[in-house]
Structure formats: C-alpha cells, structure tokens
Design a protein around this motif. Sequence first.
Motif, short mmCIF file in Angstrom:
data_model
loop_
_atom_site.label_atom_id
_atom_site.label_comp_id
_atom_site.label_asym_id
_atom_site.label_seq_id
_atom_site.Cartn_x
_atom_site.Cartn_y
_atom_site.Cartn_z
N MET A 157 22.39 57.23 53.93
CA MET A 157 24.16 56.19 53.78
C MET A 157 24.15 56.62 55.16
SD MET A 157 26.48 55.96 50.39
CE MET A 157 26.08 54.02 50.05
N HIS A 158 25.43 55.67 56.17
CA HIS A 158 25.96 55.42 57.17
C HIS A 158 27.59 56.26 57.45
CE1 HIS A 158 22.35 54.48 59.56
NE2 HIS A 158 22.09 53.57 58.36
N ASP A 159 27.67 56.78 58.11
CA ASP A 159 29.09 57.57 57.84
C ASP A 159 30.02 56.30 58.02
OD1 ASP A 159 28.41 60.27 57.74
OD2 ASP A 159 28.55 60.41 60.55
N THR A 160 29.90 54.85 58.27
CA THR A 160 30.63 53.71 58.28
C THR A 160 30.61 53.08 56.59
OG1 THR A 160 28.89 52.63 59.21
CG2 THR A 160 30.13 53.50 60.95
N GLU A 161 29.67 53.32 55.95
CA GLU A 161 29.61 52.67 55.09
C GLU A 161 30.66 53.60 53.93
OE1 GLU A 161 25.53 51.93 53.27
OE2 GLU A 161 25.29 50.56 54.73
N PRO A 162 31.13 52.83 52.59
CA PRO A 162 32.00 53.18 51.56
C PRO A 162 30.65 54.05 50.77
CG PRO A 162 32.28 51.12 51.13
CD PRO A 162 31.14 51.59 53.05
N ASP A 163 32.05 54.95 50.00
CA ASP A 163 30.88 56.00 48.96
C ASP A 163 31.19 54.99 48.10
OD1 ASP A 163 30.45 57.76 51.15
OD2 ASP A 163 31.64 59.49 50.45
N THR A 164 32.15 54.26 47.59
CA THR A 164 31.80 53.81 46.73
C THR A 164 31.95 52.74 46.39
OG1 THR A 164 34.23 53.95 46.48
CG2 THR A 164 33.62 55.53 45.01
N PHE A 165 31.15 51.53 46.32
CA PHE A 165 31.70 50.33 45.84
C PHE A 165 31.58 49.75 44.28
CE2 PHE A 165 27.50 51.66 47.20
CZ PHE A 165 27.16 51.10 48.50
N VAL A 166 33.11 48.90 44.32
CA VAL A 166 33.43 48.11 43.17
C VAL A 166 32.66 46.98 42.76
CG1 VAL A 166 35.45 47.06 43.26
CG2 VAL A 166 35.68 48.62 44.89
N LEU A 167 33.05 46.63 41.90
CA LEU A 167 32.23 45.52 41.14
C LEU A 167 33.00 45.05 40.65
CD1 LEU A 167 29.37 47.85 38.57
CD2 LEU A 167 28.98 46.68 40.58
N LYS A 168 32.48 43.60 40.85
CA LYS A 168 33.87 42.41 40.57
C LYS A 168 32.29 41.06 40.10
CE LYS A 168 37.22 42.30 44.58
NZ LYS A 168 37.59 42.07 46.03
N THR A 169 33.46 41.14 38.89
CA THR A 169 32.65 39.93 38.20
C THR A 169 32.97 38.08 38.97
OG1 THR A 169 34.78 39.12 36.93
CG2 THR A 169 33.30 40.48 36.01
N GLU A 170 32.33 36.93 38.44
CA GLU A 170 32.33 35.67 39.62
C GLU A 170 33.51 35.23 39.60
OE1 GLU A 170 30.29 33.87 41.40
OE2 GLU A 170 28.57 36.28 40.98
N PRO A 171 34.99 35.40 38.66
CA PRO A 171 35.97 34.96 39.08
C PRO A 171 36.60 35.95 40.06
CG PRO A 171 35.26 35.10 36.62
CD PRO A 171 34.07 36.06 37.48
N GLN A 172 36.26 37.03 40.04
CA GLN A 172 36.92 37.79 40.99
C GLN A 172 36.75 37.99 41.77
OE1 GLN A 172 36.17 41.65 39.59
NE2 GLN A 172 38.14 42.09 37.97
N LYS A 173 35.56 37.40 42.31
CA LYS A 173 34.84 37.06 43.53
C LYS A 173 36.11 35.71 43.93
CE LYS A 173 30.19 39.19 42.88
NZ LYS A 173 29.29 38.75 42.55
N TYR A 174 35.64 34.21 43.02
CA TYR A 174 36.18 33.69 43.22
C TYR A 174 37.65 33.61 43.54
CZ TYR A 174 32.15 30.32 43.04
OH TYR A 174 30.73 30.63 42.95
N CYS A 175 38.85 34.72 43.56
CA CYS A 175 39.98 34.64 43.65
C CYS A 175 40.44 35.80 44.67
CB CYS A 175 40.50 35.52 42.12
SG CYS A 175 41.01 35.01 40.88
N ASP A 176 39.42 36.15 45.02
CA ASP A 176 39.58 36.86 46.58
C ASP A 176 39.12 35.86 47.63
OD1 ASP A 176 39.85 39.46 45.76
OD2 ASP A 176 37.60 40.08 45.73
N LEU A 177 37.94 35.07 47.62
CA LEU A 177 37.96 33.43 48.40
C LEU A 177 39.25 32.95 48.42
CD1 LEU A 177 34.42 32.78 47.29
CD2 LEU A 177 34.79 34.22 49.56
N LEU A 178 39.66 32.59 46.81
CA LEU A 178 41.11 31.84 48.10
C LEU A 178 42.30 32.52 48.06
CD1 LEU A 178 40.68 30.18 43.59
CD2 LEU A 178 40.23 28.84 45.70
N ALA A 179 42.39 33.85 47.82
CA ALA A 179 43.05 34.14 48.40
C ALA A 179 42.77 34.17 49.82
CB ALA A 179 43.00 35.77 48.07
N GLU A 180 41.48 34.16 50.29
CA GLU A 180 41.91 34.33 52.02
C GLU A 180 42.22 33.04 52.74
OE1 GLU A 180 37.32 34.67 52.52
OE2 GLU A 180 37.71 37.20 51.52
#
Length: 78
Positions: A1-24
């Motif tokens: 991994m590169h230094d600019t990439e985070p070490d952890t990844f947050v897994l999200k469900t489809e509804p959570q992804k859509y909530c993030d899109l709507l929040a934008e």
Amino acid sequence: MHDTEPDTFVLKTEPQKYCDLLAEIGIDAQAKEIGTDEVEKGDFYSRYFSQAPRMVTNRGCVEPKKSNIDVIQIIQKG
C-alpha cells in the motif's frame, strides 16, 4: 500500500452508499435494515407482462427525512 491510502476500509451496504450520495446534494436520509420495511414484503413487479423480469433482488430501503417521500426501495433486476 502507498502512504496516502488508509489502512482500514469501511464496508457499506447499498442503502448506506445511497445515503452518502443523498447527503452530498443536501438531503438527509437514513438507511434501513433489509427486510424490515412493509414495502419490501410485496411483489416488486407484475407477473402479467412479459417485459417484467422474473429475478429481482431486494437491496434495502432508504428513508429520507423532511420529505414527502416515505421510503425509497432499492432493487436490482436481472
């Protein structure tokens, strides 16, 4: 991994992804658990028309806040 990439990844469900899109775009919404809403219990499409797909997957629901829309169901056909 590169230094600019985070070490952890947050897994999200489809509804959570859509909530993030709507929040934008400034819409506050809440993701609901799959299978907990009444709208998910019925048929998704009518079986009387040949264009209607037979295989439909329920991906969950999103409940927008301060809106005339009660719930948005996310489905996948194919």
